[in-house]
Structure formats: structure tokens, C-alpha cells
Motif scaffolding. Sequence first.
Motif, PDB file in Angstrom:
ATOM      1  N   LEU A   1       0.834  -1.210   0.000  1.00 27.89           N
ATOM      2  CA  LEU A   1       0.000   0.000   0.000  1.00 27.89           C
ATOM      3  C   LEU A   1       0.865   1.256   0.000  1.00 27.89           C
ATOM      4  CD1 LEU A   1      -2.701   1.510   0.334  1.00 27.89           C
ATOM      5  CD2 LEU A   1      -2.452   1.190   2.797  1.00 27.89           C
TER       6      LEU A   1
ATOM      7  N   GLY B   1       2.817   1.593  -3.248  1.00 31.42           N
ATOM      8  CA  GLY B   1       1.939   2.002  -4.350  1.00 31.42           C
ATOM      9  C   GLY B   1       1.598   3.479  -4.288  1.00 31.42           C
TER      10      GLY B   1
ATOM     11  N   LEU C   1      -2.142   0.019  -7.508  1.00 33.88           N
ATOM     12  CA  LEU C   1      -2.154  -1.122  -6.586  1.00 33.88           C
ATOM     13  C   LEU C   1      -2.461  -2.420  -7.335  1.00 33.88           C
ATOM     14  CD1 LEU C   1      -4.006   0.434  -3.509  1.00 33.88           C
ATOM     15  CD2 LEU C   1      -1.577  -0.072  -3.718  1.00 33.88           C
TER      16      LEU C   1
ATOM     17  N   ILE D   1      -7.479  -4.578  -2.622  1.00 37.27           N
ATOM     18  CA  ILE D   1      -7.468  -3.107  -2.774  1.00 37.27           C
ATOM     19  C   ILE D   1      -8.596  -2.498  -1.952  1.00 37.27           C
ATOM     20  CG2 ILE D   1      -7.788  -1.232  -4.433  1.00 37.27           C
ATOM     21  CD1 ILE D   1      -6.514  -3.130  -6.546  1.00 37.27           C
TER      22      ILE D   1
END
Lengths: 219, 194
Positions: free
Chosen positions: B54, B57, B151, B162
Motif C-alpha cells: 500500500l 503504491g 495497486l 485493494i
Amino acid sequence: MNEEYLWDKTGCDEEIEAFETALSVFKHDCDAKFHYPVETSKANAFFSAYFLKWAIPAFVFLILVVSIFLGARLFNSESTANSVAQINKEISPTKVEIAQNDSKNTQSKNARLDQTENVASAKPHIAKRTIQTKAKFTVINARTFPVTDRTRAKKYTEKSLALEQVAKAHDSRQPEFTDEEIAAYNKLRQALAITGKNLRAVSKRIQFAAPFTPDTGKR
Amino acid sequence: MSESRTITNHLIWGNVHNNEPLEALTNYEAGLVTRFQAGDLEIFDEFYTRLLPLVHGIAVTRVPFHDVDDIVQEVFVLAFNKLNDLRDPNAVFGWIAQIARNKCVEYLRKSKQFDELPENLNARNRPNAEALEVLETLKDMPEIFRETLILRLVEGMTGPEIARVTGLNHVAVRVNLHRGLKLMRERLGIDKTK
């Protein structure tokens, strides 16, 4: 476009797979490990290496030194106070005795002062030097000695200064001699002016002369 | 018109509170946070592994690629120092995502003072031109599609994952992926018929 592959990778889609392959160079490193903050480890190293090894023993040593110093001072003050209290208790004179003691003390002081003044009048330069030395000594004592001794030294200093004033007054006085005394003084100086050589010649003459008879006073 | 826009926004951004399974899915990371706050500092390694995609990204979408690792490290260092202050462990994803976004903004503000070096300076790890073009296209896309697509395509996460880490519901993520990919293809000039 395969919607299911886009959603949860089920099935296949060449176009999306091509995107994934092209963008895989930007993907995160799966084997990456977290590097813990260096500042934290440095701080820990500082506390363990220096603070614990040196600062704490130094602090304990400092506390010991300060406590010993303060304890010694407290003990001295207590012992002094106890000794003063004990002396006061031992003496504990009545008012009559105090008056008698005071009168005796003043008499003895006056006698001592007179004696000292006599000495000062006889040998003013010696008396002055002695008084100065004593005054210096009492000043040094006043700096180094405890409070009870300081008061004693202060009294002694006052007395010495009084004696010094007497000696100064004696120095400043003009000697009053009579004419006879002045003539005797001059003769004495002439006699003292005879050198050692002349004295030896005189003694040889005396040895070869007739023996001296003290009874008659004649040779 | 306004009603359709509201529905569209609802589909795009999603509604976290209506998605019941999401809370259950975040329980594992919330448990990690709870253990960390209880004094188990070694658990942070696993915390790092779980949240790295996370943060990575988010950083990839906002800063030059050669600085992404530094940003990620700074984010996790801050998280390591501040994790004890997190009141709601279930909000850990949103919390760390916001830290990452703030760090990226801070980085961009500071980096304005310097001239940026070219991306192809380090030839050894240089991405090919096609990959750079796709990434730049992704960076230029609207924010609502950008993070979701990164992502999915860069970090290799699935739609449910996600949804879990971003706090969006499944429908919103599905819509964002579909519309985002469509927009990207248009910008890259890829023919729909192929």
C-alpha cells in the motif's frame, strides 16, 4: 478485456498481463526488511555505553563526596557547639563570681599590658617586631580557624593592635636626656670606637703588668 | 443530474460503513497494532510486510521512482514512532496511507528547490521506455483511478485486497479499475478492437 482477471486474477487477459509485466519493474521488493531507525539504536548505544558505564558511577561518587563534606562540616559544628555548651555548663558561674572573675581578669590584663608596655619602653624595636609577628599569626588564625577560635583570635588581634599603638607612641616620643647623660653617652661611644686591635694591645700590657687585686682596686 | 452524480460518486468512492466484511478483514492488521502497542516491537516486521504494498503504491503514484524507497522508509519510521498513538487499530490502513500521502507532498515541496536528475541516469536499473511511458500515463490520471490502478497493476493486489486497504467497497474498486483501465488505454492510444 477480461473483467474477472482485472478483479481477482481469475482466468487470463493478455493485455492486462502485458501491463503487469511492463510495470513489474516498479513493484515493491517482497523480501525487503524494515531498517529500524538509526537514531534509536544510537540513543540506546549512548545510554548503554556512556551513561550507564560512566555517568552513574560518577554521579554516585559525587554524591558520596558531597555527603562526606557536608557530614564533616555538620560534625564539626555539632562538636563545637557541644564543647561550647559543655564549657558553659562547667563554668556556669553566679553573678558574684562573674563580677569577681571580671575584676580579676581586668587586673591581670592591666598587669600584662603594663608588663608589655615596660618591655616596649625598654626595647621598642623588639617589642614592635614581636607584636607585628603576633598580629600576622592571629590574622592567619582568623582565616583558618573555626568560629570559636576566630573570636579568640579577634580578641588577641585587638590586644596586639593596642600594644602596637603603645609601641608606636613610644617611637614617636622624643627622648629627653640631661647634659650628664649626653656626655656619658659620648664617652661610651668613644670607648666603643676602640678597635679590636687596640683592645688586644691593651690586654697584653695588662698581662705583663702586676696582678689585679680587686680588693684594693690597685695593681 | 445531481442524483446521478451522487450515485456515481457513491460507486466510485464507495461507502466504508456499508461494507460489513471489510471490518473483519482488517482484524489481522488491527491485531498487529494491538500487539505492538502492548510492547511486542518485533511484530513491526510483519506489520511492515503487510502494509508495504500500500505505502509503496502510494509513493509510486506521487514521487519519482528513484526516491520511492526513501519515502517508504520514512513513512515506516514515522509509523514505528507514532503507532502507539493510534487510537483505533482498525483504521491502520487509512492512517498509514495518509502518512504516505503527506510524506510525498512534503517531499515534492522540498524537491522544488533542486533540479531533478533524469530518470535514465542509473543505466543498470533503468526501466525500459515502455514501462516508463505506462507509469507516466498512470501518474497523469485522475486521483480516483490512479491509486487503484497502481495497486492492481504495479503492486499486484487483487480487487478485494485493494478494497480492504483503501477502505473502498468492492463495487467502487471494480468501477475504478474498469474506468481507469479504459482511460489508460485511451491515453496510450491502444486500439479497442485489438
